[in-house]
Design an enzyme around this catalytic site. Structure first.
Site, PDB file in Angstrom:
ATOM      1  N   PRO A  11       0.788  -1.230   0.000  1.00  0.00           N
ATOM      2  CA  PRO A  11       0.000   0.000   0.000  1.00  0.00           C
ATOM      3  C   PRO A  11       0.828   1.291   0.000  1.00  0.00           C
ATOM      4  CG  PRO A  11      -0.142  -1.119   2.122  1.00  0.00           C
ATOM      5  CD  PRO A  11       0.519  -2.073   1.170  1.00  0.00           C
ATOM      6  N   ASN A  12       0.301   2.234  -0.730  1.00  0.00           N
ATOM      7  CA  ASN A  12       0.821   3.607  -0.840  1.00  0.00           C
ATOM      8  C   ASN A  12       2.064   3.730  -1.706  1.00  0.00           C
ATOM      9  OD1 ASN A  12      -1.197   4.864   0.862  1.00  0.00           O
ATOM     10  ND2 ASN A  12      -0.232   3.781   2.554  1.00  0.00           N
ATOM     11  N   ARG A  19       5.510  12.041  -3.213  1.00  0.00           N
ATOM     12  CA  ARG A  19       5.527  12.607  -1.861  1.00  0.00           C
ATOM     13  C   ARG A  19       6.741  12.040  -1.122  1.00  0.00           C
ATOM     14  NH1 ARG A  19       0.539  14.358   0.173  1.00  0.00           N
ATOM     15  NH2 ARG A  19       1.823  15.085   1.898  1.00  0.00           N
ATOM     16  N   TYR A  24      11.815   8.357   0.445  1.00  0.00           N
ATOM     17  CA  TYR A  24      11.662   7.304  -0.558  1.00  0.00           C
ATOM     18  C   TYR A  24      12.300   7.635  -1.913  1.00  0.00           C
ATOM     19  CZ  TYR A  24       8.379   5.535   2.903  1.00  0.00           C
ATOM     20  OH  TYR A  24       7.819   5.064   4.062  1.00  0.00           O
ATOM     21  N   ASN A  75       8.015  -5.790  -1.753  1.00  0.00           N
ATOM     22  CA  ASN A  75       8.010  -4.709  -0.773  1.00  0.00           C
ATOM     23  C   ASN A  75       6.585  -4.641  -0.218  1.00  0.00           C
ATOM     24  OD1 ASN A  75       8.013  -2.440   0.783  1.00  0.00           O
ATOM     25  ND2 ASN A  75       9.031  -1.131  -0.732  1.00  0.00           N
ATOM     26  N   ALA A  78       3.505  -1.131   4.444  1.00  0.00           N
ATOM     27  CA  ALA A  78       3.048  -1.169   5.844  1.00  0.00           C
ATOM     28  C   ALA A  78       2.564  -2.560   6.266  1.00  0.00           C
ATOM     29  CB  ALA A  78       1.949  -0.138   6.056  1.00  0.00           C
ATOM     30  N   HIS A  81       4.560  -4.940   8.631  1.00  0.00           N
ATOM     31  CA  HIS A  81       4.552  -4.842  10.092  1.00  0.00           C
ATOM     32  C   HIS A  81       3.238  -5.317  10.714  1.00  0.00           C
ATOM     33  CE1 HIS A  81       7.862  -2.367   8.823  1.00  0.00           C
ATOM     34  NE2 HIS A  81       7.055  -1.474   8.288  1.00  0.00           N
ATOM     35  N   ASP A  88       1.217 -15.938   6.045  1.00  0.00           N
ATOM     36  CA  ASP A  88       0.633 -17.268   5.809  1.00  0.00           C
ATOM     37  C   ASP A  88       0.642 -17.614   4.320  1.00  0.00           C
ATOM     38  OD1 ASP A  88       0.188 -17.666   8.506  1.00  0.00           O
ATOM     39  OD2 ASP A  88      -1.940 -17.156   8.434  1.00  0.00           O
ATOM     40  N   GLU A  99      12.609  -9.835   0.571  1.00  0.00           N
ATOM     41  CA  GLU A  99      11.853  -8.685   1.088  1.00  0.00           C
ATOM     42  C   GLU A  99      12.694  -7.424   0.851  1.00  0.00           C
ATOM     43  OE1 GLU A  99      11.046  -9.266   5.245  1.00  0.00           O
ATOM     44  OE2 GLU A  99      10.461  -7.188   5.569  1.00  0.00           O
ATOM     45  N   HIS A 101      12.905  -3.158   1.268  1.00  0.00           N
ATOM     46  CA  HIS A 101      12.408  -1.873   1.766  1.00  0.00           C
ATOM     47  C   HIS A 101      13.302  -0.764   1.231  1.00  0.00           C
ATOM     48  CE1 HIS A 101       9.552  -3.815   4.290  1.00  0.00           C
ATOM     49  NE2 HIS A 101      10.500  -4.644   4.676  1.00  0.00           N
ATOM     50  N   ILE A 102      12.681   0.261   0.715  1.00  0.00           N
ATOM     51  CA  ILE A 102      13.431   1.373   0.133  1.00  0.00           C
ATOM     52  C   ILE A 102      14.197   2.103   1.237  1.00  0.00           C
ATOM     53  CG2 ILE A 102      13.177   3.576  -1.094  1.00  0.00           C
ATOM     54  CD1 ILE A 102      10.560   2.289  -2.329  1.00  0.00           C
ATOM     55  N   SER A 103      13.507   2.367   2.338  1.00  0.00           N
ATOM     56  CA  SER A 103      14.142   3.068   3.467  1.00  0.00           C
ATOM     57  C   SER A 103      14.755   2.047   4.423  1.00  0.00           C
ATOM     58  CB  SER A 103      13.098   3.910   4.208  1.00  0.00           C
ATOM     59  OG  SER A 103      12.114   3.069   4.808  1.00  0.00           O
ATOM     60  N   ARG A 108      14.144   3.893  11.671  1.00  0.00           N
ATOM     61  CA  ARG A 108      12.882   4.645  11.775  1.00  0.00           C
ATOM     62  C   ARG A 108      12.119   4.244  13.044  1.00  0.00           C
ATOM     63  NH1 ARG A 108       9.956   4.550   6.099  1.00  0.00           N
ATOM     64  NH2 ARG A 108       8.855   6.268   7.108  1.00  0.00           N
ATOM     65  N   ARG A 112       8.299  -0.094  12.922  1.00  0.00           N
ATOM     66  CA  ARG A 112       8.786  -0.579  11.620  1.00  0.00           C
ATOM     67  C   ARG A 112       9.914  -1.600  11.789  1.00  0.00           C
ATOM     68  NH1 ARG A 112       6.308   3.061   7.992  1.00  0.00           N
ATOM     69  NH2 ARG A 112       6.069   5.116   8.923  1.00  0.00           N
TER      70      ARG A 112
HETATM   71  O1  CA2 Z   1      10.881   1.572   3.101  1.00  0.00           O
HETATM   72  C1  CA2 Z   1       9.981   0.931   2.548  1.00  0.00           C
HETATM   73  O2  CA2 Z   1      10.063   0.523   1.396  1.00  0.00           O
HETATM   74  C2  CA2 Z   1       8.673   0.676   3.300  1.00  0.00           C
HETATM   75  O3  CA2 Z   1       8.258  -0.645   2.989  1.00  0.00           O
HETATM   76  C3  CA2 Z   1       7.683   1.688   2.778  1.00  0.00           C
HETATM   77  C4  CA2 Z   1       6.337   1.681   3.495  1.00  0.00           C
HETATM   78  C5  CA2 Z   1       6.529   1.709   5.016  1.00  0.00           C
HETATM   79  O4  CA2 Z   1       5.271   1.539   5.667  1.00  0.00           O
HETATM   80  C6  CA2 Z   1       7.486   0.630   5.495  1.00  0.00           C
HETATM   81  O5  CA2 Z   1       7.657   0.752   6.885  1.00  0.00           O
HETATM   82  C7  CA2 Z   1       8.836   0.773   4.804  1.00  0.00           C
HETATM   83  C8  CA2 Z   1       5.496   2.882   3.093  1.00  0.00           C
HETATM   84  C9  CA2 Z   1       5.234   2.962   1.634  1.00  0.00           C
HETATM   85  C10 CA2 Z   1       4.575   4.274   1.355  1.00  0.00           C
HETATM   86  O6  CA2 Z   1       5.231   4.859   0.263  1.00  0.00           O
HETATM   87  C11 CA2 Z   1       5.067   6.197   0.059  1.00  0.00           C
HETATM   88  C12 CA2 Z   1       5.836   6.732  -0.927  1.00  0.00           C
HETATM   89  C13 CA2 Z   1       5.761   8.078  -1.176  1.00  0.00           C
HETATM   90  C14 CA2 Z   1       4.885   8.868  -0.462  1.00  0.00           C
HETATM   91  C15 CA2 Z   1       4.116   8.318   0.530  1.00  0.00           C
HETATM   92  C16 CA2 Z   1       4.191   6.964   0.783  1.00  0.00           C
END
Ligand code: CA2
Length: 149
Positions: A11-12, A19, A24, A75, A78, A81, A88, A99, A101-103, A108, A112
């Site tokens: 998601p997102n 953003r 990211y 990836n 959210a 977590h 499953d 797996e 994760h960009i960040s 953080r 997370r």
């Molecule tokens: O670091 C990552 O790739 C995450 O999986 C990104 C998730 C976050 O919940 C994880 O803890 C770490 C969030 C993805 C949302 O991506 C956005 C990108 C741009 C603007 C807003 C959200």
């Protein structure tokens, strides 16, 4: 016939590049998809690339991967977590799971730091920006070439 690898995004991540670039980066989901396709072409496998904001849709893709995919790069965003349901589903998949994760999630908020998906993942990449997808796919490419995926 070329092997298929699923690249799944939670998601997102459709907002990538639009953003929070300080967390990211500036690449969009379309840019990441293009990088993934380029890497897959280098190694001679195919990818199916998906993003969804809906947990059930991601689970359906993991079920589909059981039938057609040699590996999953994911990836879960959210859902990393929170989702026992995604864990499953992954536990019912036989091939390698990586797996991404960009960040750097460990730098953080504490919530997370825990990942349900890591209980299944064969490798985890965090904090390498969108390059993490390429690194994971390179690993998959090497496993495929060695007949290990
Ligand atoms: O670091 C990552 O790739 C995450 O999986 C990104 C998730 C976050 O919940 C994880 O803890 C770490 C969030 C993805 C949302 O991506 C956005 C990108 C741009 C603007 C807003 C959200």
């Amino acid at each position: 016939m070329p092997k298929t690898v699923f690249v799944l995004n939670g998601p997102n991540l459709n907002l990538l590049g639009k953003r929070q670039p300080e967390i990211y980066g500036h690449e969009t989901m379309a840019d990441v998809e293009a990088m993934c396709r380029e890497t897959a072409a280098e190694f001679g496998f195919e990818i199916r690339y998906h993003q969804s904001n809906a947990e059930h849709e991601i689970i359906e893709w993991i079920h589909e991967a059981r039938e057609v995919a040699a590996a999953i790069v994911m990836n879960p965003a959210a859902y990393t977590h929170t989702s026992v349901a995604i864990l499953d589903a992954l536990n019912a998949f036989d091939g390698p799971v990586f797996e991404v994760h960009i960040s750097n999630v460990h730098k953080r908020e504490a919530f997370r730091h825990h990942s349900y998906v890591s209980l299944r993942a064969d490798g985890v990449i965090a904090g390498f920006g969108t390059e993490g997808y390429v690194l994971a796919l390179r690993k998959v490419g090497k496993l495929l070439a060695a007949g290990k995926a």
